[in-house]
Design a protein around this motif. Sequence first.
Motif, PDB file in Angstrom:
ATOM      1  N   MET A   1      52.332  26.175  40.934  1.00  0.00           N
ATOM      2  CA  MET A   1      52.870  27.358  41.574  1.00  0.00           C
ATOM      3  C   MET A   1      53.014  27.103  43.057  1.00  0.00           C
ATOM      4  O   MET A   1      52.511  26.115  43.578  1.00  0.00           O
ATOM      5  N   ARG A   2      53.693  28.006  43.742  1.00  0.00           N
ATOM      6  CA  ARG A   2      53.867  27.948  45.189  1.00  0.00           C
ATOM      7  C   ARG A   2      52.969  29.010  45.826  1.00  0.00           C
ATOM      8  O   ARG A   2      52.821  30.105  45.294  1.00  0.00           O
ATOM      9  N   CYS A   3      52.377  28.655  46.948  1.00  0.00           N
ATOM     10  CA  CYS A   3      51.551  29.603  47.696  1.00  0.00           C
ATOM     11  C   CYS A   3      52.435  30.759  48.164  1.00  0.00           C
ATOM     12  O   CYS A   3      53.537  30.551  48.669  1.00  0.00           O
ATOM     13  N   TYR A   4      51.941  31.968  47.997  1.00  0.00           N
ATOM     14  CA  TYR A   4      52.691  33.149  48.432  1.00  0.00           C
ATOM     15  C   TYR A   4      52.810  33.222  49.958  1.00  0.00           C
ATOM     16  O   TYR A   4      53.729  33.838  50.474  1.00  0.00           O
ATOM     17  N   ILE A   5      51.882  32.577  50.660  1.00  0.00           N
ATOM     18  CA  ILE A   5      51.859  32.657  52.119  1.00  0.00           C
ATOM     19  C   ILE A   5      52.716  31.561  52.756  1.00  0.00           C
ATOM     20  O   ILE A   5      53.627  31.840  53.522  1.00  0.00           O
ATOM     21  N   CYS A   6      52.426  30.296  52.419  1.00  0.00           N
ATOM     22  CA  CYS A   6      53.086  29.176  53.101  1.00  0.00           C
ATOM     23  C   CYS A   6      54.147  28.482  52.258  1.00  0.00           C
ATOM     24  O   CYS A   6      54.834  27.598  52.759  1.00  0.00           O
ATOM     25  N   ASP A   7      54.250  28.828  50.991  1.00  0.00           N
ATOM     26  CA  ASP A   7      55.231  28.266  50.063  1.00  0.00           C
ATOM     27  C   ASP A   7      54.996  26.787  49.749  1.00  0.00           C
ATOM     28  O   ASP A   7      55.895  26.088  49.304  1.00  0.00           O
ATOM     29  N   LYS A   8      53.782  26.290  49.967  1.00  0.00           N
ATOM     30  CA  LYS A   8      53.426  24.926  49.587  1.00  0.00           C
ATOM     31  C   LYS A   8      52.790  24.967  48.203  1.00  0.00           C
ATOM     32  O   LYS A   8      52.483  26.029  47.666  1.00  0.00           O
ATOM     33  N   ASP A   9      52.565  23.773  47.621  1.00  0.00           N
ATOM     34  CA  ASP A   9      51.916  23.706  46.320  1.00  0.00           C
ATOM     35  C   ASP A   9      50.543  24.362  46.363  1.00  0.00           C
ATOM     36  O   ASP A   9      49.795  24.193  47.331  1.00  0.00           O
ATOM     37  N   ALA A  10      50.229  25.108  45.324  1.00  0.00           N
ATOM     38  CA  ALA A  10      48.944  25.802  45.218  1.00  0.00           C
ATOM     39  C   ALA A  10      48.575  25.910  43.746  1.00  0.00           C
ATOM     40  O   ALA A  10      49.403  25.672  42.870  1.00  0.00           O
ATOM     41  N   ASP A  11      47.338  26.253  43.494  1.00  0.00           N
ATOM     42  CA  ASP A  11      46.857  26.465  42.132  1.00  0.00           C
ATOM     43  C   ASP A  11      46.593  27.948  41.921  1.00  0.00           C
ATOM     44  O   ASP A  11      45.963  28.591  42.758  1.00  0.00           O
ATOM     45  N   GLN A  12      47.079  28.469  40.811  1.00  0.00           N
ATOM     46  CA  GLN A  12      46.738  29.837  40.434  1.00  0.00           C
ATOM     47  C   GLN A  12      45.463  29.738  39.626  1.00  0.00           C
ATOM     48  O   GLN A  12      45.457  29.228  38.516  1.00  0.00           O
ATOM     49  N   VAL A  13      44.373  30.196  40.224  1.00  0.00           N
ATOM     50  CA  VAL A  13      43.062  30.084  39.617  1.00  0.00           C
ATOM     51  C   VAL A  13      42.944  31.017  38.429  1.00  0.00           C
ATOM     52  O   VAL A  13      42.441  30.660  37.377  1.00  0.00           O
ATOM     53  N   ASP A  14      43.433  32.216  38.611  1.00  0.00           N
ATOM     54  CA  ASP A  14      43.323  33.223  37.570  1.00  0.00           C
ATOM     55  C   ASP A  14      44.377  34.287  37.855  1.00  0.00           C
ATOM     56  O   ASP A  14      44.750  34.521  38.989  1.00  0.00           O
ATOM     57  N   SER A  15      44.812  34.890  36.821  1.00  0.00           N
ATOM     58  CA  SER A  15      45.739  36.013  36.971  1.00  0.00           C
ATOM     59  C   SER A  15      45.077  37.202  36.300  1.00  0.00           C
ATOM     60  O   SER A  15      45.023  37.277  35.083  1.00  0.00           O
ATOM     61  N   GLN A  16      44.532  38.059  37.120  1.00  0.00           N
ATOM     62  CA  GLN A  16      43.889  39.253  36.596  1.00  0.00           C
ATOM     63  C   GLN A  16      44.940  40.333  36.425  1.00  0.00           C
ATOM     64  O   GLN A  16      46.069  40.196  36.882  1.00  0.00           O
ATOM     65  N   ARG A  17      44.559  41.398  35.801  1.00  0.00           N
ATOM     66  CA  ARG A  17      45.499  42.494  35.574  1.00  0.00           C
ATOM     67  C   ARG A  17      46.073  43.038  36.883  1.00  0.00           C
ATOM     68  O   ARG A  17      47.244  43.377  36.966  1.00  0.00           O
ATOM     69  N   ASP A  18      45.256  43.099  37.913  1.00  0.00           N
ATOM     70  CA  ASP A  18      45.679  43.724  39.163  1.00  0.00           C
ATOM     71  C   ASP A  18      45.929  42.754  40.309  1.00  0.00           C
ATOM     72  O   ASP A  18      46.265  43.180  41.403  1.00  0.00           O
ATOM     73  N   ALA A  19      45.737  41.442  40.080  1.00  0.00           N
ATOM     74  CA  ALA A  19      45.873  40.493  41.190  1.00  0.00           C
ATOM     75  C   ALA A  19      46.046  39.070  40.688  1.00  0.00           C
ATOM     76  O   ALA A  19      45.661  38.745  39.573  1.00  0.00           O
TER      77      ALA A  19
END
Length: 77
Positions: A1-19
């Motif tokens: 995935m891409r970081c929402y802040i800097c748009d560099k490569d990032a890992d999505q650790v978890d996708s909770q219902r609200d975040a």
Amino acid sequence: MRCYICDKDADQVDSQRDADLVDCHSCGSYGISRSALSVLHANAYVFNIARTLDWLRQERKAGQARPMIHSQSGLWD
């Protein structure tokens, strides 16, 4: 995935219902609420990177290991 802040490569650790929980090598660990994501996408906003990184540092210094960005944070332009 891409970081929402800097748009560099990032890992999505978890996708909770609200975040999404993100680990970025540049920005560090943070969460972003679904409402904040909706505001970003609906308005084509982008994060003010310097302001957001400063806010993340302040939150971590205050003891938040994974600061949560909410729609009211106002960290975008």
